[in-house]
Structure formats: structure tokens, C-alpha cells
Design a protein around this motif. Structure first.
Motif, PDB file in Angstrom:
ATOM      1  N   ARG A   1       0.821  -1.211   0.000  1.00 44.05           N
ATOM      2  CA  ARG A   1       0.000   0.000   0.000  1.00 44.05           C
ATOM      3  C   ARG A   1       0.856   1.262   0.000  1.00 44.05           C
ATOM      4  NH1 ARG A   1      -2.205  -1.705   5.839  1.00 44.05           N
ATOM      5  NH2 ARG A   1      -0.430  -1.156   7.135  1.00 44.05           N
ATOM      6  N   THR A   2       2.112   1.116  -0.415  1.00 42.03           N
ATOM      7  CA  THR A   2       3.035   2.245  -0.433  1.00 42.03           C
ATOM      8  C   THR A   2       3.528   2.489  -1.852  1.00 42.03           C
ATOM      9  OG1 THR A   2       3.793   1.706   1.809  1.00 42.03           O
ATOM     10  CG2 THR A   2       5.171   3.181   0.498  1.00 42.03           C
ATOM     11  N   GLN A   3       3.230   3.666  -2.373  1.00 41.43           N
ATOM     12  CA  GLN A   3       3.747   4.062  -3.673  1.00 41.43           C
ATOM     13  C   GLN A   3       5.222   4.435  -3.514  1.00 41.43           C
ATOM     14  OE1 GLN A   3       2.147   3.986  -6.527  1.00 41.43           O
ATOM     15  NE2 GLN A   3       2.628   5.715  -7.845  1.00 41.43           N
TER      16      GLN A   3
ATOM     17  N   GLN B   1       8.659  -5.378 -14.918  1.00 44.77           N
ATOM     18  CA  GLN B   1       7.339  -4.825 -15.157  1.00 44.77           C
ATOM     19  C   GLN B   1       6.861  -4.083 -13.906  1.00 44.77           C
ATOM     20  OE1 GLN B   1       5.056  -8.358 -16.417  1.00 44.77           O
ATOM     21  NE2 GLN B   1       5.159  -7.591 -18.508  1.00 44.77           N
ATOM     22  N   TRP B   2       5.944  -3.128 -14.105  1.00 49.59           N
ATOM     23  CA  TRP B   2       5.384  -2.378 -12.990  1.00 49.59           C
ATOM     24  C   TRP B   2       3.872  -2.331 -13.125  1.00 49.59           C
ATOM     25  CZ3 TRP B   2       2.974   2.464 -13.962  1.00 49.59           C
ATOM     26  CH2 TRP B   2       3.111   2.938 -15.263  1.00 49.59           C
TER      27      TRP B   2
ATOM     28  N   PRO C   1      12.658   6.915 -13.515  1.00 51.08           N
ATOM     29  CA  PRO C   1      11.836   6.497 -12.365  1.00 51.08           C
ATOM     30  C   PRO C   1      10.522   5.833 -12.758  1.00 51.08           C
ATOM     31  CG  PRO C   1      12.722   8.702 -12.028  1.00 51.08           C
ATOM     32  CD  PRO C   1      13.041   8.340 -13.448  1.00 51.08           C
ATOM     33  N   LEU C   2      10.193   4.768 -12.039  1.00 48.48           N
ATOM     34  CA  LEU C   2       8.901   4.083 -12.166  1.00 48.48           C
ATOM     35  C   LEU C   2       8.144   4.284 -10.862  1.00 48.48           C
ATOM     36  CD1 LEU C   2      10.058   0.685 -13.756  1.00 48.48           C
ATOM     37  CD2 LEU C   2       9.090   2.682 -14.945  1.00 48.48           C
ATOM     38  N   PHE C   3       6.863   4.683 -10.955  1.00 42.18           N
ATOM     39  CA  PHE C   3       6.048   4.931  -9.776  1.00 42.18           C
ATOM     40  C   PHE C   3       5.009   3.822  -9.648  1.00 42.18           C
ATOM     41  CE2 PHE C   3       7.822   8.968 -10.953  1.00 42.18           C
ATOM     42  CZ  PHE C   3       8.064   9.618  -9.751  1.00 42.18           C
ATOM     43  N   SER C   4       5.109   3.030  -8.597  1.00 41.09           N
ATOM     44  CA  SER C   4       4.174   1.931  -8.412  1.00 41.09           C
ATOM     45  C   SER C   4       4.341   1.346  -7.015  1.00 41.09           C
ATOM     46  CB  SER C   4       4.396   0.840  -9.471  1.00 41.09           C
ATOM     47  OG  SER C   4       3.443  -0.196  -9.353  1.00 41.09           O
TER      48      SER C   4
ATOM     49  N   VAL D   1       6.882   7.426  -1.784  1.00 41.74           N
ATOM     50  CA  VAL D   1       5.994   8.513  -2.177  1.00 41.74           C
ATOM     51  C   VAL D   1       4.842   8.651  -1.198  1.00 41.74           C
ATOM     52  CG1 VAL D   1       4.459   9.395  -3.975  1.00 41.74           C
ATOM     53  CG2 VAL D   1       6.612   8.267  -4.606  1.00 41.74           C
ATOM     54  N   GLY D   2       4.148   7.541  -0.882  1.00 41.93           N
ATOM     55  CA  GLY D   2       3.017   7.597   0.042  1.00 41.93           C
ATOM     56  C   GLY D   2       1.966   6.565  -0.293  1.00 41.93           C
ATOM     57  N   ASN D   3       0.714   6.872   0.051  1.00 42.18           N
ATOM     58  CA  ASN D   3      -0.422   5.973  -0.175  1.00 42.18           C
ATOM     59  C   ASN D   3      -0.529   5.605  -1.657  1.00 42.18           C
ATOM     60  OD1 ASN D   3      -3.211   5.050  -0.647  1.00 42.18           O
ATOM     61  ND2 ASN D   3      -3.593   5.700   1.451  1.00 42.18           N
TER      62      ASN D   3
END
Length: 424
Positions: free
Chosen positions: A139-141, A166-167, A195-198, A228-230
Motif C-alpha cells: 500500500r506504499t507508492q 514490469q510495474w 523512475p517508475l512509480f508503483s 511517495v506515500g499511499n
């Protein structure tokens, strides 16, 4: 090996070189032992091969090796999901080695490879089978900028030289290709990328054949980047409404995964095309995953009086109905997965275990045979006692039940006005 001769005699030769000549009456006439004139042919076999051999160098994309700490896998308490797909078979890494060895900050080699050899030998790419290695921050981005593999120097055949990263795109609800991680370096290699955000990343074959080659013998697996967060898509976008489930299977996979009693029904939904179904009288929690417990993916919501910050909400809405006339009770439970109190909404004779501390709202009347909307001011009804929502649990008595349209909202006016027949 026997052979008949023109005069009726018989010649016999054995595999050890013995040759015997028999008469027509099978009396032995003579016997001898054949020996080669050349007793050692190894020098001839080792003569230089004139065919040229070429090794391509510099094809990898590994860069300067980075430190093994800090590690996002450890920082976010991510869990590792390793499975063989088509059909699905989960691999318990803990049966091979202590999983903590992968993130202890040291590149020491584990005692065993991470995947049982029986699994490696069972991969049949012609049937669409493959191994997938997923790092799930739950549950953490995170903002992932690189990965370091620290592998066992003594087993170069198992080094991860050719891997597809993969993301998980939480907005689109599907896996997307990231970079290919290619290495012609040594046992420790770092790959950096845009950067990949996931909150979910997985390693799998690039499509060239069976992966992994040999086995997986990682001493350390390091994710580089920042938190990053939620990770819930509506929290990331700052939406006033958080859609917990309407038509996306992935939203409730923690409820239906590994269950014969819960699934997703296509058709007959309150909204959209899908609804969540308890097939029979049952109490269903999300699958437990350490260290998060019976929690839902991407859920980390706060219930407050005046929501404003990302992840803060106050109002709950959902719809429910019985699956058959035999259903005598239905209940929905939300709250923290690891501590009390939690909140439940119940109708009929459905009750959660008495030892569970909770704030319960009971509805009068029979269990609805048609879709019925439930709206609740969580802050007001629980007097602020329920502060965290990261778990959804469902219960039915007598027979099964259907559930749909779970949303959290900052304000009551933000709750969707849906054309359902009745609301409470």
C-alpha cells in the motif's frame, strides 16, 4: 553379436572384444580377444577446432554498482510473491532459505537456491508456463530508480543476466513493461533507469525461453529510490471520492484469492458489470500477508471529522443483497486489520464473533432480496473511534450474498447518486 558362416559354423563376438568360432556342431574351434592398436585417443579429441568462436562484449546495461543499503524492500516491509503461472503455483521462499537474507544488507550467499529444483524442471514454455518474481510494497507508492542484484559468485550459470522488469499501473489496472535488465558484468550488478512509480514490480522472462536459467541464487535484492506515500489511485490523484470496488477485479483480489467461497460475479451487479459474491454462508477476510495481516491492497485510509488531506475520508457507501431466500443475515466490516475498534454494518441474524471489539450498526427488517444502498457517516456513528480503514471483511448466514459499489467520500454530497431502488 552372432553370425552364421557358409559352412554352417557360428561366429560370436561380445561387446568386450571376445570372438569365438564354433563348428556346425557348436564345438568351439578357436577363441581370441581383440585389442585396439590405439589405446588413448584423447590427444586427437583435444586438437584445436578451426571454427572461430565469438563472444559479444558490452551488451549489458548494468552501471556503477550501488550500495546494498538503504533498500526500499526493507523500508516498506514489502513481501515477495513468487509463483509459477499457467497453472498458478505459489513458491514459499522461506522453505529454501530465510527470506530476511535477501534484505539484510549483506551479499552473503544463501545455503540453497531460492526456487525448488522440481519447479525449475517443471516449467514448460510451450504451454505458456513461466516463473514470476513480484516485489509488492502492498500500500506504499514508491519511486523506483534502480535495482541491484547481488548473486552467488560460485554459480555464474544462475546469474540474472536477462530479465524483464514490469510495474503495476494502478490507474489502468494492468501490468506494463519497464526496462529490460541485461548484464554481462559480475555477480553484483546495478541497473538504473527512468523512475517508475508503483507499489508492485515483477521480474519475468524477456520472452527468449525458460527463466530463470539455472535457478535464482540471490544473496541480496536491492530496490533504490524513495517512498511517495499511499498507493490507492484516488488518493494519488487527490480525489474527493475513493472507489474501493465497483468493476475492477484487482480491487478485491485479496477477498477472492485462494477462496472457494468468494468470487466475482459477472452480471447482475448494482453498478457496472461485476459484483462481489459470497457463494455460501461464510465469514471471509482478506488473505493474510506478513507484516500487514488481513489487509487490503492499496488501502490506508483515515476517517476524520473534516477530511482534506490525501487519504482522509468520512462517509461510506455500498450496496448489498441476498443471494437466495435462504440467506438470513449479511454483514460488512471495515477498519484496521491489526487493532480495534472496527466498524460493522449488519442486517438479519449475522453477527461477528463477540470477542471482536467493534462499533456495530444494525439495520431492521428482512435481508434485502434486491439491491439496497447503505450510507453511513463513519465519523459520527463511531464517535471518531474508527480512525483507520485498511481491511474489508464480509459475512453471510443461511446462504450467500452479493456486495457492490464500495466507496469512501469526504462529504456526503460527493457520494454517487446511483439509480438503485432503495437506500438507507
Amino acid at each position: 553379436m552372432p553370425a552364421w558362416l557358409p559352412d554352417g559354423g557360428l561366429l560370436v563376438a561380445t561387446w568386450t572384444g571376445t570372438v569365438i568360432r564354433y563348428t556346425a556342431g557348436l564345438d568351439e574351434r578357436w577363441r581370441t580377444r581383440l585389442t585396439p592398436t590405439e589405446t588413448d585417443i584423447r590427444p586427437k579429441l583435444l586438437t584445436p577446432d578451426p571454427v572461430p568462436v565469438v563472444r559479444r562484449a558490452g551488451w549489458g546495461n548494468a552501471g556503477a554498482t550501488q550500495d546494498l543499503t538503504p533498500n526500499l524492500i526493507r523500508t516498506t516491509s514489502a513481501y515477495l510473491d513468487v509463483r509459477l503461472v499457467n497453472p498458478t503455483r505459489y513458491i514459499d521462499l522461506g522453505k529454501q532459505n530465510a527470506v530476511a537474507l535477501l534484505t539484510d544488507g549483506r551479499a552473503d550467499a544463501p545455503a540453497n537456491p531460492w526456487v525448488p529444483w522440481s519447479v525449475i524442471g517443471a516449467i514448460r514454455i510451450q504451454d505458456g508456463q513461466e516463473l514470476q518474481f513480484t516485489v509488492d510494497t502492498f500500500r506504499t507508492q514508491v519511486r523506483l530508480t534502480g535495482i541491484t542484484f547481488a548473486e552467488v559468485p560460485a554459480h555464474p550459470v544462475s546469474w540474472l543476466r536477462d530479465v524483464q522488469l514490469q510495474w503495476w499501473d494502478t490507474r489502468a489496472g494492468l501490468w506494463k513493461d519497464g526496462p529490460k535488465l541485461l548484464s554481462d558484468a559480475g555477480a553484483v550488478h546495478t541497473h538504473t533507469f527512468e523512475p517508475l512509480f508503483s507499489s508492485r514490480f515483477r521480474l519475468r522472462t524477456t520472452g527468449g525461453g525458460v527463466w530463470p536459467v539455472g535457478n535464482i541464487r540471490l544473496g541480496e535484492l536491492v530496490f533504490h529510490g524513495t517512498v511517495v506515500g499511499n498507493s490507492h489511485r484516488d488518493v494519488l490523484e487527490g480525489n474527493e471520492l475513493a472507489v474501493l470496488f465497483d468493476d475492477r477485479d484487482d480491487d478485491v483480489r485479496d477477498i477472492v484469492e485462494d477462496s472457494t467461497a468468494a468470487d466475482i460475479q459477472i452480471g447482475g451487479a448494482a453498478v457496472g458489470t461485476r459484483c462481489l459474491r459470497l457463494r455460501k454462508a461464510v465469514e471471509r477476510y482478506p488473505t493474510s500477508r506478513a507484516p500487514f495481516g488481513h489487509a487490503m491492497h492499496d488501502w490506508d485510509f483515515r476517517i476524520v471529522e473534516n477530511p482534506g488531506a490525501p487519504g482522509e475520508y468520512r462517509y461510506l457507501q455500498f450496496a448489498w443483497k441476498s443471494l437466495s431466500p435462504a440467506t438470513s443475515g449479511i454483514s460488512v466490516r471495515l477498519g484496521p486489520a491489526k487493532s480495534a475498534p472496527v466498524f460493522s454494518a449488519s442486517i438479519g441474524d449475522s453477527h461477528w464473533p463477540p470477542q471482536t471489539s467493534m462499533v456495530e450498526k444494525r439495520f431492521e427488517g428482512p435481508v434485502p432480496a434486491d439491491w439496497k444502498v447503505v450510507r453511513i457517516d463513519l465519523w459520527k456513528f463511531t464517535a471518531g473511534a474508527v480512525k483507520v480503514v485498511d481491511q474489508l471483511a464480509l459475512r453471510s448466514n443461511g446462504d450467500g450474498a452479493l456486495f457492490d459499489g464500495f466507496v469512501l467520500a469526504r462529504t456526503e454530497t460527493a457520494l454517487p447518486k446511483l439509480p438503485w431502488p432503495r437506500s438507507t
